[in-house]
Design a protein around this motif. Structure first.
Motif, PDB file in Angstrom:
ATOM      1  N   ILE A 103      12.092  -3.506   5.594  1.00 30.67           N
ATOM      2  CA  ILE A 103      11.837  -2.078   5.362  1.00 30.67           C
ATOM      3  C   ILE A 103      12.621  -1.661   4.119  1.00 30.67           C
ATOM      4  N   VAL A 104      11.956  -1.682   2.991  1.00 32.40           N
ATOM      5  CA  VAL A 104      12.593  -1.339   1.716  1.00 32.40           C
ATOM      6  C   VAL A 104      11.752  -0.245   1.063  1.00 32.40           C
ATOM      7  N   PRO A 105      12.255   0.996   1.012  1.00 27.76           N
ATOM      8  CA  PRO A 105      11.468   2.078   0.417  1.00 27.76           C
ATOM      9  C   PRO A 105      11.360   1.927  -1.097  1.00 27.76           C
ATOM     10  N   ASP A 106      10.211   2.281  -1.621  1.00 31.59           N
ATOM     11  CA  ASP A 106       9.966   2.243  -3.066  1.00 31.59           C
ATOM     12  C   ASP A 106      10.036   3.670  -3.597  1.00 31.59           C
ATOM     13  N   VAL A 107      11.057   3.958  -4.410  1.00 31.30           N
ATOM     14  CA  VAL A 107      11.243   5.287  -4.984  1.00 31.30           C
ATOM     15  C   VAL A 107      10.570   5.316  -6.353  1.00 31.30           C
ATOM     16  N   GLN A 108       9.572   6.187  -6.519  1.00 29.03           N
ATOM     17  CA  GLN A 108       8.795   6.259  -7.753  1.00 29.03           C
ATOM     18  C   GLN A 108       8.978   7.638  -8.379  1.00 29.03           C
ATOM     19  N   PRO A 109      10.010   7.773  -9.244  1.00 31.32           N
ATOM     20  CA  PRO A 109      10.292   9.095  -9.833  1.00 31.32           C
ATOM     21  C   PRO A 109       9.354   9.426 -10.980  1.00 31.32           C
ATOM     22  N   ASN A 110       9.093  10.708 -11.157  1.00 27.80           N
ATOM     23  CA  ASN A 110       8.329  11.216 -12.295  1.00 27.80           C
ATOM     24  C   ASN A 110       9.157  12.327 -12.923  1.00 27.80           C
ATOM     25  N   GLN A 111       9.947  11.978 -13.931  1.00 31.02           N
ATOM     26  CA  GLN A 111      10.902  12.919 -14.507  1.00 31.02           C
ATOM     27  C   GLN A 111      10.207  14.034 -15.275  1.00 31.02           C
ATOM     28  N   GLU A 112       8.994  13.766 -15.753  1.00 30.74           N
ATOM     29  CA  GLU A 112       8.284  14.779 -16.541  1.00 30.74           C
ATOM     30  C   GLU A 112       7.987  16.029 -15.731  1.00 30.74           C
ATOM     31  N   ASN A 113       7.547  15.841 -14.484  1.00 30.34           N
ATOM     32  CA  ASN A 113       7.235  17.020 -13.663  1.00 30.34           C
ATOM     33  C   ASN A 113       8.252  17.247 -12.549  1.00 30.34           C
ATOM     34  N   GLY A 114       9.351  16.455 -12.534  1.00 33.71           N
ATOM     35  CA  GLY A 114      10.414  16.668 -11.567  1.00 33.71           C
ATOM     36  C   GLY A 114      10.052  16.340 -10.140  1.00 33.71           C
ATOM     37  N   THR A 115       9.206  15.338  -9.944  1.00 33.02           N
ATOM     38  CA  THR A 115       8.805  14.944  -8.591  1.00 33.02           C
ATOM     39  C   THR A 115       9.097  13.465  -8.370  1.00 33.02           C
ATOM     40  N   VAL A 116       8.970  13.067  -7.131  1.00 30.51           N
ATOM     41  CA  VAL A 116       9.163  11.674  -6.774  1.00 30.51           C
ATOM     42  C   VAL A 116       8.222  11.325  -5.628  1.00 30.51           C
ATOM     43  N   ASP A 117       7.620  10.158  -5.714  1.00 28.26           N
ATOM     44  CA  ASP A 117       6.805   9.626  -4.626  1.00 28.26           C
ATOM     45  C   ASP A 117       7.611   8.571  -3.885  1.00 28.26           C
ATOM     46  N   LEU A 118       7.507   8.566  -2.556  1.00 24.15           N
ATOM     47  CA  LEU A 118       8.211   7.600  -1.724  1.00 24.15           C
ATOM     48  C   LEU A 118       7.198   6.750  -0.975  1.00 24.15           C
ATOM     49  N   VAL A 119       7.343   5.445  -1.093  1.00 19.85           N
ATOM     50  CA  VAL A 119       6.434   4.515  -0.426  1.00 19.85           C
ATOM     51  C   VAL A 119       7.245   3.678   0.565  1.00 19.85           C
ATOM     52  N   TYR A 120       6.883   3.786   1.829  1.00 22.24           N
ATOM     53  CA  TYR A 120       7.522   2.978   2.871  1.00 22.24           C
ATOM     54  C   TYR A 120       6.567   1.842   3.233  1.00 22.24           C
ATOM     55  N   SER A 121       6.885   0.645   2.779  1.00 22.36           N
ATOM     56  CA  SER A 121       6.073  -0.530   3.085  1.00 22.36           C
ATOM     57  C   SER A 121       6.633  -1.191   4.340  1.00 22.36           C
ATOM     58  N   LEU A 122       5.822  -1.316   5.345  1.00 19.59           N
ATOM     59  CA  LEU A 122       6.248  -1.826   6.643  1.00 19.59           C
ATOM     60  C   LEU A 122       5.538  -3.132   6.958  1.00 19.59           C
ATOM     61  N   GLU A 123       6.187  -3.921   7.759  1.00 17.56           N
ATOM     62  CA  GLU A 123       5.597  -5.183   8.211  1.00 17.56           C
ATOM     63  C   GLU A 123       5.624  -5.204   9.733  1.00 17.56           C
ATOM     64  N   GLU A 124       4.444  -5.049  10.323  1.00 20.80           N
ATOM     65  CA  GLU A 124       4.349  -5.027  11.784  1.00 20.80           C
ATOM     66  C   GLU A 124       4.847  -6.347  12.369  1.00 20.80           C
ATOM     67  N   LYS A 125       5.479  -6.255  13.520  1.00 19.07           N
ATOM     68  CA  LYS A 125       5.888  -7.459  14.230  1.00 19.07           C
ATOM     69  C   LYS A 125       5.535  -7.299  15.708  1.00 19.07           C
ATOM     70  N   ALA A 126       5.287  -8.414  16.345  1.00 17.57           N
ATOM     71  CA  ALA A 126       4.986  -8.378  17.782  1.00 17.57           C
ATOM     72  C   ALA A 126       6.255  -8.029  18.542  1.00 17.57           C
ATOM     73  N   ASN A 127       6.182  -7.016  19.380  1.00 18.50           N
ATOM     74  CA  ASN A 127       7.375  -6.640  20.140  1.00 18.50           C
ATOM     75  C   ASN A 127       7.102  -6.436  21.623  1.00 18.50           C
ATOM     76  N   ASP A 128       5.890  -6.666  22.075  1.00 16.33           N
ATOM     77  CA  ASP A 128       5.655  -6.717  23.511  1.00 16.33           C
ATOM     78  C   ASP A 128       6.275  -7.998  24.053  1.00 16.33           C
ATOM     79  N   GLN A 129       6.805  -7.941  25.266  1.00 16.40           N
ATOM     80  CA  GLN A 129       7.583  -9.054  25.778  1.00 16.40           C
ATOM     81  C   GLN A 129       7.072  -9.515  27.138  1.00 16.40           C
ATOM     82  N   ILE A 130       7.165 -10.812  27.324  1.00 14.64           N
ATOM     83  CA  ILE A 130       6.824 -11.433  28.601  1.00 14.64           C
ATOM     84  C   ILE A 130       8.071 -12.141  29.124  1.00 14.64           C
ATOM     85  N   GLU A 131       8.430 -11.850  30.360  1.00  9.90           N
ATOM     86  CA  GLU A 131       9.559 -12.538  30.986  1.00  9.90           C
ATOM     87  C   GLU A 131       9.034 -13.422  32.101  1.00  9.90           C
TER      88      GLU A 131
END
Length: 867
Positions: A432-460
Motif C-alpha cells: 500500500i504505497v500512495p502516489d502523490v501527484q501534485p499540480n503546482q500550477e493550479n494548487g491541487t494534488v491527486d492521490l492514487v491508492y493502489s491496492l493489492e487484494e489478498k485472500a483473507n478468508d480462513q479455514i481452520e
C-alpha cells in the motif's frame, strides 16, 4: 593512325579493367567494424535499377533492403561511399555473420545490386557447468537468452558480464566465465552454448587497516563498515567477511557519515588500497583517514516563515546552539522524522513548501545556519483514486480514507489512511504505497491508492490434545462478508463478499465426550456512516463422560484440576485412563453476546470504546471439578473496554502500540438480598454468578535497524478477578496460566493465558475442591522478530522471546515480582486461508508449586492466536 588505334585499344582495356576491379572488390568485401573501401580508377555515377537480397530465410527482404539505406532509383557513385555505408549498416545491426554486395550487371548507367547476407546462428540449447541448480535458475533470469534467439557477440559479452557481476556481489570476486559456441548438428545455422563458470573461492578480507584515526577507534570504524569485515575477529563472527566491491564502496560512504554524525564534517578518506593476495584468495584493505576538526551548531535563524513563528519552528527542530553538528540529525529533524519541521507545513496543506538550510557563517568550530523557507500556496486535494480493489467494494475502502477531495492536503492523514487500509486485512499491507501527484500550477494534488487484494478468508481444520482427550476443530472465518447480498444469487461466488463484515463459524468435538459450536458476526460500520461496530455471537458446548479416576483429591499427585497432572491426566490419569466412564455426567454452556464499538475523537482518534452485554447459562450434573457440582448457574455480565491501537500492520507490526483496559462485571445480586450466604448450599450460592473482572494489556513495537525489518515487541498484561461477597467467589472466569494458551479451557468457563516454557495450566493455583483458582495474574513478554518473507501469499517470521508470569489465588499472596521465567525461539507462519500457525520452543527456568517438572524444555504449537 597506329597511335590512335593503340590509344583506343588502351582506353577500352582501361574500362574493362575498371569494371572488373569494381565487381571483384564488391565480391570480396570482408567483415570489419568500419570498412574503408578504396578503389582505383575514376568514380562513376549509376542509378540503382534493382536490389535483391539472398542468403536469408527468416527475415523479410524488404526490411533488409531498408536496413542498407539503398533504394531503387537512387544515384550512387562507383566506387563511392554509398555501398561502404550500406555494409557498415548491416554490421552495426549485429544480426549477420557475413555481408557481401555484388553488382550482378551494369547496363549503361543502371546497376543491378545483389546483397548476400549470412544470418548469425540461433540458439538451440544453453547448458551451465560449475553451478548449482538454484544458481542456474537465478543466472538464467539475468542472462535472458531464449531458444531461437540469434546469438550475437554483444549477447555473449553481456552474458559473461552479468554472470560475473552476480557472483562478484556474492563475494566470488575471481569468477571466470567462458562461453563456448558449438554448432548444432541437428539444426542448420543453430548453435549450442556451453557456459562454463568457475566461481573460485570467495574473496575475504584478511585485514582491515585504518590509518590517521584518533577520534574513532578501529573497532568503531569497523562497526560503521557493516559489510566489509576482517575475518578471524570474534566480534565479526556473525558478520559477513567476504569482499564485495559494491558493498565496500557503500561502506566507505557509511564511514564518512559516521564521522559527520559526530561533528567531523570535513572528514575524508585520503587514500585507499585494496591489496590482493592470490595465494589465499584474500584482500587487505588499507584506509588512510583525515578526520579534520569537530564542529558545533551555532546560531540558527529562520527566514521566509509566515505561518509559524521562528520560536515554534526552533522548538520543533530540537537542535540548539552548542550541539554537536550532525548533518544526519539535521535532515531527520527537518524532513524525515514523523514529527519533523517540514511535516508541520505538509499537515497544513503546504505540499509545495521547502526548507533549505544554508551555512551563513563558520566561526572557528561553530557553524551558523539560516533556514530559508519557501511556503508557497496550500494544495487542495482534487481527485482520490482507488485502484486494485477487485473484490472489496469501493465504499468499504473510501470510508477508511481520510484524505477527501476538496480538503487541504495533509501528510499525517495520508499516513493514517495507509494504516487504516492495512488494518482492514483485505489488502497486502506491504504494497500500500500512495502516489502523490501534485499540480503546482493550479494548487491541487491527486492521490492514487493502489491496492493489492489478498485472500483473507480462513479455514481452520486442526486437532489438539487438551483435558486428557483429542479435540478436532473445524472453523470457517469470512472476513469480507456481505450480509446485504445474502439473497442475491449472483453475489454467491462462492459467498457474497465485499462489504468488510466478518462471519465466523466454528465447531469442536471429540465425539461422545465434548462438542462445541459457535457463530459470530461483526459489522464494522453500522449504518455505513460512522465507524461504529456491532457484533453478535451465540455458542453452545457440552462435555460428558468424565473418567471416575480423573478426579482424585486425596492423592498428592492426583490428576485433574488439583494434582500435578492437570488437564493432561498426569499421574492420576485422565480421560481414557479411568476405569469407568460416567456418560450421564455433563457440563453444558450456552451463551450469547451483543457488542457495540465506537471510535472516539478524544483524547485522539486512535481510541475505541467497546460495550458488551452477554449471558451464559451453565448446566452441571455430577460435575466433580467445581465447588458447585449440580445445578444451573446464570451469568449476566457487562463489559466496558477502552483501547488505543496505533499499529501500522496487523500481521507483521513494525511500529505503534496497542493498549487496552477493560472491566467485566455482573450485577451485585447478593446486595439485593438479606440472606446469609455463608450457610447457603453451593447450588443456591451460584445460581446467579457475580464478580467484577479487571484487565490491562499493552504492547509496543519498534524497529531497530535501518531496513525496518528487525522488530522489538514488549508486552505487559495483568488480570484481577474480584467479588462483591467473600462467600460468593465465582467458580467461573478464572485465569488458567501456562503453556501454549490454546488448550480450550474456555469449556470450563475460564480464560486461558499462555506462558511458553511450561506445561499447559501448570502455573495455576487450585482450591480444595480441585478446581483451578487463578484470581490474579501478571505476564511480561519481550520478543525480537525478523521476517523471512512478507509476501501476500505467506508471511513468515522468526522470533526469540523472554517471558515471565505467574498466577495467584489469594489477594494477600499477590507479588508482581514473583514471576516464573522462560526463554526460547519460535516461528510464525500466516497463510491467508489458514490464518496464523506456528511453533515455539521454550525453556522454563523455575519450578511450579502446582505441578512437578512443569518447566524445562517445552514445545508449543500455535493455531489462530494473536500476533
Amino acid at each position: 593512325m597506329n597511335k590512335r588505334r593503340y590509344y583506343m585499344k588502351g582506353h577500352f582495356r582501361y574500362k574493362i579493367a575498371l569494371v572488373t576491379l569494381f565487381i571483384l572488390s564488391l565480391a570480396n568485401i570482408k567483415a570489419q567494424d568500419e570498412p574503408n573501401i578504396s578503389y582505383s580508377g575514376t568514380p562513376k555515377k549509376y542509378e540503382i535499377a534493382e536490389i535483391e537480397v539472398v542468403g536469408v530465410e527468416n527475415l523479410d527482404p524488404k526490411i533488409l533492403v531498408n536496413i542498407s539505406g539503398l533504394r531503387v532509383g537512387q544515384q550512387i557513385t562507383v566506387p563511392g561511399d554509398e555501398v561502404s555505408e550500406a555494409i557498415r549498416r548491416y554490421w552495426n545491426h549485429g544480426l549477420f555473420s557475413d555481408v557481401k554486395i555484388k553488382a550482378k550487371k551494369i547496363e549503361a548507367r543502371k546497376i543491378y545490386l545483389e546483397i548476400h547476407l549470412l544470418e548469425r546462428p540461433r540458439l538451440s540449447e544453453m547448458t551451465f557447468y560449475g553451478l548449482k541448480k538454484s544458481e542456474i535458475e537465478t543466472v538464467e533470469e539475468k542472462v535472458i537468452m531464449m531458444k531461437g534467439q540469434q546469438v550475437t557477440p554483444y549477447m555473449i559479452t553481456r552474458a559473461e558480464k552479468y554472470i560475473k557481476d552476480y557472483f562478484d556481489n556474492k563475494g566470488f570476486y575471481n569468477t571466470v566465465v567462458n562461453i563456448v559456441q558449438k554448432d548444432d548438428p541437428n539444426k542448420p545455422n543453430h548453435v549450442n552454448l556451453d557456459i562454463n563458470v568457475d566461481k573460485k573461492d570467495k574473496v575475504k578480507v584478511s585485514s582491515l587497516v585504518f590509518e590517521g584515526n584518533e577520534v574513532l577507534t578501529d573497532a568503531k570504524l569497523n562497526k560503521a563498515m557493516k559489510k566489509t569485515n576482517q575475518k578471524g575477529k570474534i566480534g565479526n563472527f556473525f558478520r559477513s567477511k567476504k569482499f564485495v566491491v559494491e558493498k565496500y564502496e557503500e561502506d566507505l560512504v557509511a564511514l564518512i557519515d559516521k564521522y559527520n554524525e559526530m561533528g567531523y564534517r570535513d572528514a575524508r578518506i585520503v587514500s585507499e588500497d585494496v591489496i590482493r593476495n592470490i595465494e589465499d584468495n584474500t584482500v587487505e584493505v588499507v584506509l588512510k583517514i583525515e578526520e579534520g576538526n569537530k564542529y558545533y551548531f551555532g546560531d540558527i535563524s529562520w527566514v521566509g516563515n509566515t505561518i509559524y513563528a521562528s520560536e515554534y519552528l526552533a522548538y520543533k527542530l530540537r537542535i540548539k546552539k552548542g550541539d554537536v553538528f550532525n548533518q544526519k540529525l539535521l535532515n531527520e529533524r527537518l524532513r524525515d522524522d514523523e514529527d519533523a519541521v517540514h511535516n508541520e507545513y505538509m499537515d497544513k496543506g503546504y505540499l509545495f513548501s521547502n526548507i533549505n538550510p544554508i551555512e551563513v557563517g563558520v566561526q572557528g568550530d561553530t557553524i551558523d545556519l539560516e533556514m530559508r523557507i519557501f511556503e508557497g500556496q496550500q494544495a487542495t486535494i482534487n481527485n482520490v483514486i482507488i485502484r486494485g480493489n477487485s473484490k472489496t467494494h469501493e465504499h468499504v475502502v473510501r470510508r477508511e480514507v481520510r484524505t477527501k477531495p476538496g480538503q487541504l492536503f495533509s501528510k499525517s492523514e495520508l499516513i493514517r489512511t495507509v494504516r487504516e487500509l492495512a488494518q482492514l486485512g483485505h489488502f497486502d499491507p506491504e504494497n500500500i504505497v500512495p502516489d502523490v501527484q501534485p499540480n503546482q500550477e493550479n494548487g491541487t494534488v491527486d492521490l492514487v491508492y493502489s491496492l493489492e487484494e489478498k485472500a483473507n478468508d480462513q479455514i481452520e481444520l486442526s486437532g489438539g490434545w487438551g483435558a486428557g482427550m483429542f479435540v478436532g476443530s473445524l472453523g470457517l472465518k469470512f472476513t469480507n462478508f456481505s450480509i446485504r447480498n445474502i439473497f442475491n444469487k449472483e453475489a454467491w461466488r462462492p459467498l457474497p463478499t465485499g462489504d468488510g463484515q466478518t462471519l465466523a463459524l466454528r465447531a469442536q468435538t471429540n465425539g461422545k465426550f465434548y462438542q462445541s459450536y459457535s457463530l459470530s458476526f461483526t459489522e464494522p460500520w453500522l449504518g455505513g456512516k460512522k465507524p461504529n461496530s456491532l457484533s453478535f455471537s451465540i455458542y453452545h458446548s457440552i462435555q460428558t463422560g468424565v473418567s471416575s479416576s480423573y478426579y482424585n483429591p486425596s492423592s498428592q499427585y492426583g490428576g485433574g484440576y488439583g494434582g500435578y497432572g492437570g488437564y493432561g491426566g498426569g499421574y492420576g490419569g485422565g480421560y481414557g485412563y479411568g476405569q469407568q466412564e460416567a456418560l450421564d455426567q455433563h457440563m453444558k454452556i450456552t451463551g450469547a453476546s451483543l457488542g457495540f464499538g465506537k471510535r472516539l475523537s478524544w483524547p485522539d482518534d486512535w481510541f475505541t470504546l467497546y460495550l458488551e452485554a452477554s449471558y451464559q447459562r451453565y448446566d452441571l450434573r455430577d460435575w466433580n471439578y467445581f465447588i458447585m457440582q449440580n445445578g444451573i448457574s446464570h451469568n449476566l455480565n457487562f463489559k466496558v473496554n477502552l483501547s488505543r491501537r496505533s499499529i501500522d500492520n496487523p500481521i507483521y507490526t513494525r511500529r505503534g502500540s496497542d493498549f487496552s483496559v477493560g472491566l467485566e462485571f455482573t450485577p451485585p445480586w447478593s446486595m439485593f438480598s438479606d440472606k446469609d450466604w455463608s450457610k447457603a448450599s453451593e447450588e443456591e450460592k451460584y445460581q446467579k454468578i457475580e464478580y467484577h473482572k479487571w484487565t490491562f494489556k499493552g504492547a509496543v513495537y519498534k524497529t531497530i535497524d535501518t531496513r525496518e525489518k528487525l522488530v522489538v515487541m514488549g508486552r505487559y498484561e495483568m488480570g484481577f478477578l474480584g467479588y462483591y461477597n467473600k462467600d460468593l467467589n465465582s467458580p467461573f472466569e478464572k485465569y488458567v496460566l501456562g503453556g501454549d494458551g490454546m488448550s480450550g479451557y474456555s469449556m470450563y468457563g475460564s480464560e486461558t493465558i499462555g506462558l511458553r516454557g511450561y506445561e499447559n495450566s501448570s502455573l495455576t493455583p487450585y482450591n480444595t475442591a480441585g478446581s483451578y483458582d487463578g484470581n490474579m495474574y501478571n505476564k511480561l513478554t519481550l520478543e525480537l522478530r525478523y521476517p523471512l518473507t512478507l509476501q501476500p501469499s505467506a508471511t513468515v517470521f522468526a522470533l526469540g522471546f523472554l517471558e515471565a508470569g505467574n498466577a495467584w489465588s489469594q489477594y494477600e499472596d499477590y507479588n508482581p515480582f514473583e514471576l516464573k521465567r522462560a526463554a526460547g525461539v519460535g516461528l510464525r507462519i500466516f497463510l491467508p486461508i489458514f490464518g496464523l500457525m506456528g511453533i515455539d520452543w521454550g525453556y522454563g527456568f523455575d519450578d511450579s508449586p502446582y505441578r512437578r517438572n512443569a518447566g524445562g524444555s517445552q514445545f508449543h504449537f500455535v493455531i489462530g492466536q494473536s500476533f
